[in-house]
Write a protein that holds these residues in place. Structure first.
Motif, PDB file in Angstrom:
ATOM      1  N   GLU A  75       6.003   3.766  -0.752  1.00 19.37           N
ATOM      2  CA  GLU A  75       7.086   2.932  -1.065  1.00 19.37           C
ATOM      3  C   GLU A  75       6.252   1.690  -1.896  1.00 19.37           C
ATOM      4  OE1 GLU A  75      10.128   2.470   1.862  1.00 19.37           O
ATOM      5  OE2 GLU A  75      11.027   4.355   1.381  1.00 19.37           O
ATOM      6  N   VAL A  76       5.334   1.099  -1.007  1.00 22.67           N
ATOM      7  CA  VAL A  76       4.677   0.051  -1.582  1.00 22.67           C
ATOM      8  C   VAL A  76       3.901   0.312  -2.855  1.00 22.67           C
ATOM      9  CG1 VAL A  76       3.013  -1.694  -1.165  1.00 22.67           C
ATOM     10  CG2 VAL A  76       4.923  -1.287   0.628  1.00 22.67           C
ATOM     11  N   ARG A  77       3.243   1.117  -2.676  1.00 28.64           N
ATOM     12  CA  ARG A  77       2.253   2.005  -3.621  1.00 28.64           C
ATOM     13  C   ARG A  77       3.115   2.236  -5.050  1.00 28.64           C
ATOM     14  NH1 ARG A  77      -2.517   4.225  -3.820  1.00 28.64           N
ATOM     15  NH2 ARG A  77      -3.988   4.170  -1.839  1.00 28.64           N
ATOM     16  N   ARG A  78       4.226   2.722  -4.802  1.00 28.37           N
ATOM     17  CA  ARG A  78       5.135   3.182  -5.969  1.00 28.37           C
ATOM     18  C   ARG A  78       5.717   1.631  -6.683  1.00 28.37           C
ATOM     19  NH1 ARG A  78       9.989   7.046  -4.738  1.00 28.37           N
ATOM     20  NH2 ARG A  78      10.662   5.224  -3.495  1.00 28.37           N
ATOM     21  N   ASP A  79       6.053   0.766  -5.563  1.00 27.98           N
ATOM     22  CA  ASP A  79       6.531  -0.274  -6.184  1.00 27.98           C
ATOM     23  C   ASP A  79       5.777  -1.246  -6.980  1.00 27.98           C
ATOM     24  OD1 ASP A  79       9.280  -1.762  -6.121  1.00 27.98           O
ATOM     25  OD2 ASP A  79       7.786  -3.670  -5.172  1.00 27.98           O
TER      26      ASP A  79
ATOM     27  N   PRO B 143      -2.078  -5.362  -8.424  1.00 26.78           N
ATOM     28  CA  PRO B 143      -3.397  -5.716  -7.533  1.00 26.78           C
ATOM     29  C   PRO B 143      -4.565  -4.776  -8.438  1.00 26.78           C
ATOM     30  CG  PRO B 143      -1.921  -3.680  -6.424  1.00 26.78           C
ATOM     31  CD  PRO B 143      -1.206  -4.784  -7.456  1.00 26.78           C
ATOM     32  N   VAL B 144      -5.629  -5.455  -8.349  1.00 29.14           N
ATOM     33  CA  VAL B 144      -6.935  -4.987  -9.136  1.00 29.14           C
ATOM     34  C   VAL B 144      -7.567  -3.645  -8.119  1.00 29.14           C
ATOM     35  CG1 VAL B 144      -7.508  -7.095  -9.904  1.00 29.14           C
ATOM     36  CG2 VAL B 144      -8.432  -6.323  -7.641  1.00 29.14           C
ATOM     37  N   GLU B 145      -7.066  -3.511  -7.050  1.00 29.70           N
ATOM     38  CA  GLU B 145      -7.500  -2.512  -6.208  1.00 29.70           C
ATOM     39  C   GLU B 145      -6.209  -2.345  -4.968  1.00 29.70           C
ATOM     40  OE1 GLU B 145     -11.046  -0.488  -3.933  1.00 29.70           O
ATOM     41  OE2 GLU B 145     -11.217  -2.558  -4.308  1.00 29.70           O
ATOM     42  N   ILE B 146      -5.839  -1.015  -4.798  1.00 26.92           N
ATOM     43  CA  ILE B 146      -5.230  -0.624  -3.664  1.00 26.92           C
ATOM     44  C   ILE B 146      -6.103  -0.018  -2.532  1.00 26.92           C
ATOM     45  CG2 ILE B 146      -2.941   0.321  -2.916  1.00 26.92           C
ATOM     46  CD1 ILE B 146      -1.978   0.131  -5.595  1.00 26.92           C
TER      47      ILE B 146
END
Length: 233
Positions: free
Chosen positions: A204-208, A216-219
């Motif tokens: 959910e955080v990635r999708r948000d 973010p420059v990187e996840i």
């Protein structure tokens, strides 16, 4: 007396597992314990913050559970373990004492924290050791930690100087509350997002992030657990 199959498993395990002694076992908050493991065979290991090590607490089996060391100095590594989970490893950590033995595999690659300067960190109780490991790389981190017992999680973070940079929130029934907290700490400068813990939260955080004005420059994301499943990492 161990069965033949258990003896064969132990012989196979001896090829890649290193036996370590518990030198410190100290409860640090309700549901958390700090454990130091020592073995001459740990000396010289190539460890970097974010790597994991796998622990076998019961001989006669090859069941391993992954933990993130918060430090690795010579022949000693240190863990922060959450003890209110299910499973034999959590049970072992609930009762562990100095002088106990276990088998260690690793360290191994998991999340590479090296080189991070500015970060937003999102996780839960299973992620706290990773947050502590990241503090050895940079102090420029804002944390959002969801926890079943926020007071206990805050106490562990405070013991490592991370409470002032952390929002610890009760695990919400509605994930939008957590996402609001995460958006609230997003800086107006380039940053790396580190998100671990519950697979649902990671997703959910990635999708948000797709809707953030400054992404973010990187996840660096990794699911440590999911409802009804174990051993994701």
């Amino acid at each position: 007396m161990p069965s033949l199959s258990e003896r064969l498993v132990d012989l196979a395990g001896n090829a890649f597992l290193r036996t370590a002694e518990v030198t410190v076992a100290q409860p640090c908050a309700p549901g958390f314990v700090r454990v130091e493991l020592r073995a001459e065979a740990l000396r010289g290991a190539e460890w970097a913050p974010g790597m994991k090590t796998q622990i076998r607490t019961q001989r006669g089996t090859l069941k391993l559970r992954a933990y993130t060391p918060i430090r690795w100095d010579g022949d000693t590594t240190e863990l922060i373990a959450c003890t209110h989970a299910d499973g034999p490893a959590a049970e072992w950590f609930r009762t562990v004492a100095a002088g106990d033995m276990c088998d260690v595999f690793g360290p191994r690659k998991s999340i590479d924290l090296r080189g991070i300067d500015r970060a937003v960190f999102v996780g839960d109780e299973s992620s706290i050791a990773l947050a502590i490991a990241l503090s050895g790389v940079t102090s420029r981190v804002d944390h959002v930690i969801e926890a079943a017992d926020p007071d206990a999680a805050t106490a562990v973070l405070a013991a490592h100087g991370l409470d002032r940079s952390s929002r610890v929130v009760a695990k919400p029934a509605d994930p939008r509350a957590l996402l609001d907290h995460v958006r609230g700490v997003t800086p107006d400068e380039p940053f790396v997002l580190v998100v671990t813990g519950n697979a649902k939260t990671v997703h959910e955080v990635r999708r948000d992030t797709r809707n953030w004005s400054l992404r973010p420059v990187e996840i660096k994301g990794k699911a440590y657990w999911a409802e009804g499943r174990t051993g994701l990492d």
